[in-house]
Enzyme design. Sequence first.
Site, PDB file in Angstrom:
ATOM      1  N   TYR A 147       0.839  -1.201   0.000  1.00 52.23           N
ATOM      2  CA  TYR A 147       0.000   0.000   0.000  1.00 52.23           C
ATOM      3  C   TYR A 147       0.876   1.254   0.000  1.00 52.23           C
ATOM      4  O   TYR A 147       1.708   1.426   0.898  1.00 52.23           O
ATOM      5  CB  TYR A 147      -0.903  -0.041   1.230  1.00 52.23           C
ATOM      6  CG  TYR A 147      -1.602   1.242   1.599  1.00 52.23           C
ATOM      7  CD1 TYR A 147      -2.369   1.947   0.665  1.00 52.23           C
ATOM      8  CD2 TYR A 147      -1.522   1.744   2.901  1.00 52.23           C
ATOM      9  CE1 TYR A 147      -3.016   3.111   1.021  1.00 52.23           C
ATOM     10  CE2 TYR A 147      -2.170   2.903   3.264  1.00 52.23           C
ATOM     11  CZ  TYR A 147      -2.908   3.594   2.315  1.00 52.23           C
ATOM     12  OH  TYR A 147      -3.557   4.758   2.671  1.00 52.23           O
ATOM     13  N   ASP A 232      -1.871  -6.341   9.252  1.00 51.63           N
ATOM     14  CA  ASP A 232      -2.910  -5.355   8.982  1.00 51.63           C
ATOM     15  C   ASP A 232      -4.061  -6.099   8.312  1.00 51.63           C
ATOM     16  O   ASP A 232      -3.959  -6.509   7.158  1.00 51.63           O
ATOM     17  CB  ASP A 232      -2.348  -4.263   8.074  1.00 51.63           C
ATOM     18  CG  ASP A 232      -3.342  -3.150   7.784  1.00 51.63           C
ATOM     19  OD1 ASP A 232      -4.552  -3.433   7.708  1.00 51.63           O
ATOM     20  OD2 ASP A 232      -2.911  -1.990   7.616  1.00 51.63           O
ATOM     21  N   ILE A 234      -7.355  -5.001   7.834  1.00 51.10           N
ATOM     22  CA  ILE A 234      -8.499  -4.091   7.689  1.00 51.10           C
ATOM     23  C   ILE A 234      -9.453  -4.526   6.574  1.00 51.10           C
ATOM     24  O   ILE A 234     -10.576  -4.017   6.505  1.00 51.10           O
ATOM     25  CB  ILE A 234      -8.050  -2.634   7.473  1.00 51.10           C
ATOM     26  CG1 ILE A 234      -7.377  -2.443   6.114  1.00 51.10           C
ATOM     27  CG2 ILE A 234      -7.135  -2.178   8.603  1.00 51.10           C
ATOM     28  CD1 ILE A 234      -7.108  -0.981   5.775  1.00 51.10           C
ATOM     29  N   LYS A 273     -13.159  -0.385   5.829  1.00 52.64           N
ATOM     30  CA  LYS A 273     -13.407  -1.270   4.687  1.00 52.64           C
ATOM     31  C   LYS A 273     -14.516  -2.266   5.001  1.00 52.64           C
ATOM     32  O   LYS A 273     -15.402  -2.501   4.178  1.00 52.64           O
ATOM     33  CB  LYS A 273     -12.130  -2.021   4.298  1.00 52.64           C
ATOM     34  CG  LYS A 273     -10.883  -1.163   4.234  1.00 52.64           C
ATOM     35  CD  LYS A 273     -10.987  -0.009   3.256  1.00 52.64           C
ATOM     36  CE  LYS A 273      -9.686   0.803   3.246  1.00 52.64           C
ATOM     37  NZ  LYS A 273      -9.755   1.962   2.330  1.00 52.64           N
TER      38      LYS A 273
END
Length: 466
Positions: A147, A232, A234, A273
Site C-alpha cells: 500500500y 494489517d 483491515i 473497509k
Amino acid sequence: MKRQFLSRKATCNSHGQDSSYFLGWQEYEKNPYDHVMNPRGIIQLGLAENQLSFDLIESWLTDNPDSTTFKCGSTSVFKELALFQDYRGMPAFKNSLVEFMSEIRANKVTFDPNKLVLTAGATSANETLMFCLAEPGEAFLLPTPYYPGFDRDLKWRTGVKIVPIHCSSSNGFQITEKALEEAYQRAQKSKMTVKGVLITNPSNPLGTTASRTELDLLLRFVAAKGIHLVSDEIYAGTVFDTPGFVSIAEALKEMEDYENLQNQVHIVCSLSKDLGLPGFRVGAIYSYNDVVVAAATKMSSFGLVSSQTQYLLSKMLSDKNFTRNYIAENCKRLKERHEMLVSGMQNAGIGCLKSNASLFCWVDMRHLLSTKTFEGEMELWKKILYEVGLNISPGSSCHCTEPGWFRVCFANISQETLETAMQRLSAFVDSIQRGQSGRRSIGNLKNLSLPKWVFRLSAGEHDPDR
C-alpha cells in the site's frame, strides 16, 4: 515564514504526497466525472472505498433512531456522551467490536477487549505500532507490492525505515523464505536493525488472502529472528471467494511456541473497509503484548474515536441479525462487482491476478507498455489518466518490482460508471492495437496543459531498496 524558523519535519518532503498514487487523486479532484454534468471527466478508480452496501446501514439507522438521537429508551444520553470520556474507550463499544472481529473471522478465534486499543483509523493504528516497536532508523520488512500510504503512515513521523521483501508474479506475489531472508540480509548490510515484518492480509494491493503456508512461514521467521509481526487485517470483512480468510490470530493459536511467540504478534483492524465507514475514523490495535497495549493506549489520546461514534457503532454491532446479514450481503455484492471488473478487463484484452478479497484488482497491463520499464509504466499511466480519463494506481507507487501492473478499484463507484470506465479502456486498447493512441497522439502529450509533476514523475519513484 522563513524556512529556518520551522522544524525539519515541517519542511521535509518525506510525506509521500508526491507519489503518483496521491497525485492521481489530485487530478481527479480537478476534473471529476459526472454522467450528466461532466461526462468527459476523470473516473476515480484509485480509491479503495466500499459504497456498495450503504443501503443496509441506512436501513438499520432508520429502524433504530435512538442510536442517532442519543437516547436509551426514553432517557437522553447526550450529556453523558458530550462530557469527557475515558481515552481507553467505551466498554460497550469495545465488547461489540471484538465480537464483530470474531464474526468476520468465522468465530475461529476470540478477542479480549482488554487487549484492544482504539485509534482514529488504521493509519493511526499502524503509526502508533511503529512508535511502540521501533526506534528512528530501525526497519520493518514489507512484502511488495505494498500500500503506497505506508510510506507516510509507517515512516514520516516515526523515522522508521521500510525494507522491501521482493515478491514476484511468477508465484502470484506470494512471500517466500528466500525473499524474507534476502530482505533481512539487505537491511543488515545497510546497518539497519530489523524490528519486524508488516503484512496486509487480505493484501493491499493484490486483493488476495495470505495462505496458511505463508502465515506459518512468517511466524517461524519472526520467532527465529526475535522480531515482531504486524498483520494489517483491515480488509478481513471483504473476503468474497475461496480460499477463505485465515487471520494471523488463528495461525498463532496453533503454533507450538504460542505462549512465547504471542508477545511478538500485533493486529490492525478498522471499520473503514469492513463496514465502509472511513469517515468515522475507527481503527484498532489488537496486541498480545501487555506493554504494547499500555503504551499504545497512552498514545491513543492523540487520536481518539469520538464518544458519539462509539455509542452509535456499539448499538449497530451488537445487533447480531444486522451484522450477520451485512457480512453475507456485502460479500455477495463485492463478488458480483469484482466479476464485473474482471470481465470488463478480459473484454479489453487485459488480465487480472486471481483474487478473492478486498475492493480492487491487481491488473496486468505489461503487454500495453511501450517499453518494459518503469518509464514505460509512467507513460502508460499518464495516457490512461489524461487521455482515457481513468485514475488508477501504477504498480511503481506500490513498489512493485515488475513494471506494468496497476491497482484498479471497483467498489467506490456505481455499476453504470464502472461500465463507462470499461468502455473507455476497451476503446483505448483497441486504439493501441490499431497503432493509434486514443483521443490524442502520444506526440502531443507534452503539448497538453499538464502540471509540472507529470513530466518529473518517472521511474525515479521506483526504488527497489526503498
